[in-house]
Design a protein around this motif. Structure first.
Motif, PDB file in Angstrom:
ATOM      1  N   SER A  88       0.837  -1.200   0.000  1.00  0.00           N
ATOM      2  CA  SER A  88       0.000   0.000   0.000  1.00  0.00           C
ATOM      3  C   SER A  88       0.865   1.241   0.000  1.00  0.00           C
ATOM      4  O   SER A  88       2.016   1.238   0.454  1.00  0.00           O
ATOM      5  N   GLY A  89       0.289   2.312  -0.534  1.00  0.00           N
ATOM      6  CA  GLY A  89       1.013   3.580  -0.592  1.00  0.00           C
ATOM      7  C   GLY A  89       0.553   4.395  -1.776  1.00  0.00           C
ATOM      8  O   GLY A  89      -0.648   4.439  -2.076  1.00  0.00           O
ATOM      9  N   THR A 109      -5.799  -1.559 -14.054  1.00  0.00           N
ATOM     10  CA  THR A 109      -5.685  -2.068 -12.685  1.00  0.00           C
ATOM     11  C   THR A 109      -6.249  -3.482 -12.649  1.00  0.00           C
ATOM     12  O   THR A 109      -7.016  -3.882 -13.529  1.00  0.00           O
ATOM     13  N   ARG A 110      -5.888  -4.225 -11.634  1.00  0.00           N
ATOM     14  CA  ARG A 110      -6.509  -5.527 -11.373  1.00  0.00           C
ATOM     15  C   ARG A 110      -6.546  -5.725  -9.861  1.00  0.00           C
ATOM     16  O   ARG A 110      -5.497  -5.804  -9.212  1.00  0.00           O
ATOM     17  N   ALA A 111      -7.749  -5.786  -9.315  1.00  0.00           N
ATOM     18  CA  ALA A 111      -7.964  -6.042  -7.881  1.00  0.00           C
ATOM     19  C   ALA A 111      -7.251  -5.026  -6.995  1.00  0.00           C
ATOM     20  O   ALA A 111      -6.843  -5.348  -5.878  1.00  0.00           O
ATOM     21  N   LEU A 112      -7.101  -3.797  -7.479  1.00  0.00           N
ATOM     22  CA  LEU A 112      -6.537  -2.732  -6.656  1.00  0.00           C
ATOM     23  C   LEU A 112      -7.654  -1.949  -5.970  1.00  0.00           C
ATOM     24  O   LEU A 112      -8.709  -1.717  -6.556  1.00  0.00           O
ATOM     25  N   SER A 113      -7.392  -1.527  -4.734  1.00  0.00           N
ATOM     26  CA  SER A 113      -8.292  -0.603  -4.049  1.00  0.00           C
ATOM     27  C   SER A 113      -7.733   0.807  -4.235  1.00  0.00           C
ATOM     28  O   SER A 113      -6.639   1.111  -3.751  1.00  0.00           O
ATOM     29  N   ILE A 114      -8.460   1.656  -4.953  1.00  0.00           N
ATOM     30  CA  ILE A 114      -8.031   3.027  -5.187  1.00  0.00           C
ATOM     31  C   ILE A 114      -8.705   3.913  -4.145  1.00  0.00           C
ATOM     32  O   ILE A 114      -9.940   4.023  -4.108  1.00  0.00           O
ATOM     33  N   ASN A 115      -7.895   4.541  -3.322  1.00  0.00           N
ATOM     34  CA  ASN A 115      -8.435   5.318  -2.212  1.00  0.00           C
ATOM     35  C   ASN A 115      -8.607   6.794  -2.548  1.00  0.00           C
ATOM     36  O   ASN A 115      -9.546   7.438  -2.072  1.00  0.00           O
ATOM     37  N   ILE A 155      -1.735   8.687  -6.956  1.00  0.00           N
ATOM     38  CA  ILE A 155      -2.804   7.714  -6.720  1.00  0.00           C
ATOM     39  C   ILE A 155      -2.495   6.959  -5.430  1.00  0.00           C
ATOM     40  O   ILE A 155      -1.429   6.335  -5.306  1.00  0.00           O
ATOM     41  N   SER A 156      -3.399   7.031  -4.471  1.00  0.00           N
ATOM     42  CA  SER A 156      -3.265   6.270  -3.228  1.00  0.00           C
ATOM     43  C   SER A 156      -4.013   4.948  -3.394  1.00  0.00           C
ATOM     44  O   SER A 156      -5.193   4.944  -3.766  1.00  0.00           O
ATOM     45  N   TYR A 157      -3.339   3.848  -3.104  1.00  0.00           N
ATOM     46  CA  TYR A 157      -3.951   2.550  -3.406  1.00  0.00           C
ATOM     47  C   TYR A 157      -3.368   1.453  -2.527  1.00  0.00           C
ATOM     48  O   TYR A 157      -2.373   1.655  -1.818  1.00  0.00           O
ATOM     49  N   SER A 158      -3.979   0.285  -2.613  1.00  0.00           N
ATOM     50  CA  SER A 158      -3.447  -0.910  -1.955  1.00  0.00           C
ATOM     51  C   SER A 158      -3.776  -2.126  -2.800  1.00  0.00           C
ATOM     52  O   SER A 158      -4.759  -2.135  -3.546  1.00  0.00           O
ATOM     53  N   THR A 159      -2.934  -3.144  -2.684  1.00  0.00           N
ATOM     54  CA  THR A 159      -3.140  -4.376  -3.445  1.00  0.00           C
ATOM     55  C   THR A 159      -3.987  -5.358  -2.652  1.00  0.00           C
ATOM     56  O   THR A 159      -4.093  -5.269  -1.428  1.00  0.00           O
ATOM     57  N   ALA A 160      -4.561  -6.317  -3.353  1.00  0.00           N
ATOM     58  CA  ALA A 160      -5.335  -7.378  -2.722  1.00  0.00           C
ATOM     59  C   ALA A 160      -4.415  -8.548  -2.373  1.00  0.00           C
ATOM     60  O   ALA A 160      -3.401  -8.773  -3.049  1.00  0.00           O
TER      61      ALA A 160
END
Length: 648
Positions: A88-89, A109-115, A155-160
């Protein structure tokens, strides 16, 4: 209902309302109320796609609108969390607008959570509007961003945890058994599962990264790793040369470094380090000799990272730091062709890159050809001829199981998972094509061409048509009496092998044929075969040339004479275990089990699981797979699940 379309390319998705080709950038969101109408639309779109000619240069496996925007640089600032199995970051993107259309930026993207997405151009950050489109099984989910004129965004995001390009290993799954391990595998389109980006081989970028990890672990990347870096939990990286997205790579683990030469070294877990450095000590010599023929190495250092056994490939040519399976540490340098292959990618693949996965043969065919040449430079003519002959046999074997459409070098992958491109066709057929060119115009002349080709297209991504245009103005123009565009096109666009294609042969294998045939015909005892100087290449050829059906007495005789069930070389063991399965040789099945549960390399897994299924051992195969899959890479799980559970 919301529709998930399987086995449809981007053009087909457009036909049912999902805008995602380079000519249509509508955010990919669609709701279909009538399931029957949706299925009909998909069928119609797929049929239309098959009738329409492939557009050279179009990447059918990316949502990115690269004709409107090009990302030039990505700065990553990421935390690696082993407890949550998440990275994440932020990813900060520098973007060039190629026109004034004002369209949204589309990323893969694939299975990313975009915050959050923020613009960074002004004195203060500006929150930008974004939305996620409809998920596709092959392509992931497009991220649409209203840039509002911004050229730098964060882009702030985290992986699954189940990210397709990331594997998380427990301490028990590593060599040291004390610390967890993480590695990424971005090829073909898995970078989008751990970075939001234009995930296409023609979208070349520079990148930098700050990676934070547990303090007792070391992070390394396909970038400027410093061999003197100490473990402190925060690591900085720069990749100053532009690379395609699939060459972004990260690994984190209990790693140490050992130099093998002035520009080469190896990273590995402590218990593996010395053996790896000894096995691959010729890497520096390979680098030097390759430079002499094909021009300067342009990536500063060339280091190796030895991964845990679950790595699904033999190697991955991540620039500056090739990721390598431990299955090639044989103790006798017999499998170092894999190192030569990944090194060769520093010219063919990383320097000059396929623009789409249809053009993979430009990467792998050239690299396989260079691999054989490097092996000849380092280990001599006999090794070279054996490597060539084995590659030819692998190609023939592979093509026997492939449909005609998959035997074409410039393969049509529209509507398919691009991972389907990986067979021996782009590798060995592509190499054989170049071998014919070498034989036709002479090695020195062909070497000069290759060097000029690498210089001309350096740090570019090119198509099959770019290659054809270049050879038409160079090689074909220079040798009109020997070469023709028609012959080039036959090699590239026709299935199978041309009737008069070269057939590499090895005198050493002629001797193996004589002994194998003599034993099979009852004219020679196994004990009378002089195996004292046989290499693993001869053993593999000896076993691969056996009839598929052998008697139990013959299997026992082979095992008793040569102790094949306990073979330490993984290539030899695999060839033997294929015979074990096909002939129901029970004394070998314990080794089948241990082999499949200790190695994650798909080159070995897929044929063995398929053989078990085809020989009435489906339940045993499923039992082994279900035990082993916790330690397999997601790609290995996907590929072999399709074999063992086709109904799912």
């Amino acid at each position: 209902m919301q529709l998930t379309l399987r086995h449809t390319c981007l053009a087909a998705l457009v036909a049912v309302g999902v805008g995602c080709t380079e000519k249509d950038q509508t955010p990919a969101t669609v709701t279909v109320e009538d399931n029957q109408a949706a299925e009909q639309a998909a069928t119609t779109a797929t049929a239309a796609m098959e009738e329409k000619a492939i557009e050279s240069g179009v990447d059918y496996h990316s949502y990115a609108n690269m004709q409107d925007y090009r990302v030039q640089h990505i700065a990553l600032d990421l935390d690696v969390n082993f407890d949550n199995k998440s990275i994440s970051g932020t990813a900060t993107l520098d973007i060039d607008a190629l026109n004034d259309s004002g369209k949204p930026l589309l990323l893969d993207t694939r299975a990313l959570s975009i915050n959050a997405v923020d613009g960074l151009d002004g004195p203060q950050t500006a929150a930008l509007k974004f939305n996620m489109g409809k998920k596709d099984d092959h392509l992931g989910t497009p991220l649409s961003i209203d840039l509002a004129g911004q050229k730098k965004i964060r882009i702030s995001y985290s992986t699954a945890p189940e990210a397709s390009g990331v594997q998380w290993l427990t301490p028990e799954q590593t060599a040291g058994k004390k610390h967890p391990f993480l590695f990424t595998q971005a090829q073909a389109i898995h970078a989008r599962s751990f970075v939001p980006l234009q995930d296409s081989p023609k979208a070349r970028i520079t990148y930098s990264a700050t990676i934070r990890t547990p303090k007792d672990l070391l992070a390394v990347m396909s970038a400027n790793n410093d061999p003197k870096t100490e473990k402190d939990g925060e690591y900085q990286f720069e990749m100053p040369q532009k690379v395609p997205s699939y060459l972004i790579a990260l690994a984190v683990g209990d790693l140490e470094f050992k130099a093998m030469g002035e520009r080469t070294g190896v990273y590995a877990e402590p218990s593996v380090l010395e053996a790896a450095a000894k096995e691959f000590e010729d890497t520096e010599a390979m680098l030097i000799e390759t430079e002499k023929v094909y021009g300067p190495y342009r990536w500063d250092r060339y280091d190796l990272l030895i991964l845990p056994p679950s790595f699904p490939f033999g190697g991955m040519e991540n620039p500056r730091l090739s990721f390598i399976t431990p299955t090639v540490i044989a103790g006798d340098k017999s499998l170092t062709a894999l190192i030569a292959h990944e090194l060769a990618h520093s010219w063919s693949g990383n320097l000059v890159t396929n623009a789409s996965w249809r053009d993979l043969w430009l990467n792998e065919g050239f690299t396989t050809y260079l691999t054989n040449r490097i092996m000849q430079l380092i280990y001599g003519d006999d090794r070279y001829r054996m490597e060539m002959a084995l590659g030819y046999e692998d190609l023939k074997s592979d093509m026997a199981d492939l449909p005609d459409s998959a035997e074409i070098m410039a393969i049509d992958l529209r509507g398919k998972d691009p991972d389907a491109v990986f067979s021996n066709v782009p590798y060995e057929k592509g190499s054989l094509f170049l071998y014919e060119l070498e034989n036709t115009i002479g090695r020195d002349n062909f070497d000069k061409f290759l060097r000029s080709y690498f210089d001309h297209f350096a740090f570019q991504s090119i198509t099959t048509e770019d290659f054809l245009a270049y050879v038409e103005s160079t090689l074909i123009a220079q040798y009109p009496d020997k070469l023709s565009k028609e012959r080039f096109e036959q090699w590239i666009f026709q299935p199978g092998l041309l009737a008069d294609a070269p057939k590499p042969q090895s005198p050493a294998f002629d001797n193996v044929d004589k002994h194998r045939n003599g034993w099979l015909e009852g004219k020679q005892e196994l004990a009378a075969i002089d195996i004292s100087k046989w290499t693993s290449h001869e053993w593999k050829y000896f076993l691969n040339g056996m009839p598929e059906t052998l008697s139990q007495e013959q299997m026992a005789a082979l095992d008793g004479a040569f102790n094949l069930t306990q073979a330490g070389n993984n290539e030899v063991a695999h060839s033997w275990l294929m015979l074990v399965v096909k002939n129901d040789y029970q004394p070998g099945f314990e080794r089948v089990h241990s082999f499949l549960t200790s190695i994650g390399r798909n080159k070995f897994l897929r044929p063995l699981y398929r053989a078990l299924k085809e020989n009435g051992k489906l339940e045993l195969a499923r039992e082994i797979f279900n035990e082993a899959k916790v330690g397999y890479h997601p790609l290995s799980v996907k590929v072999n699940s399709a074999i063992l559970y086709p109904e799912q």
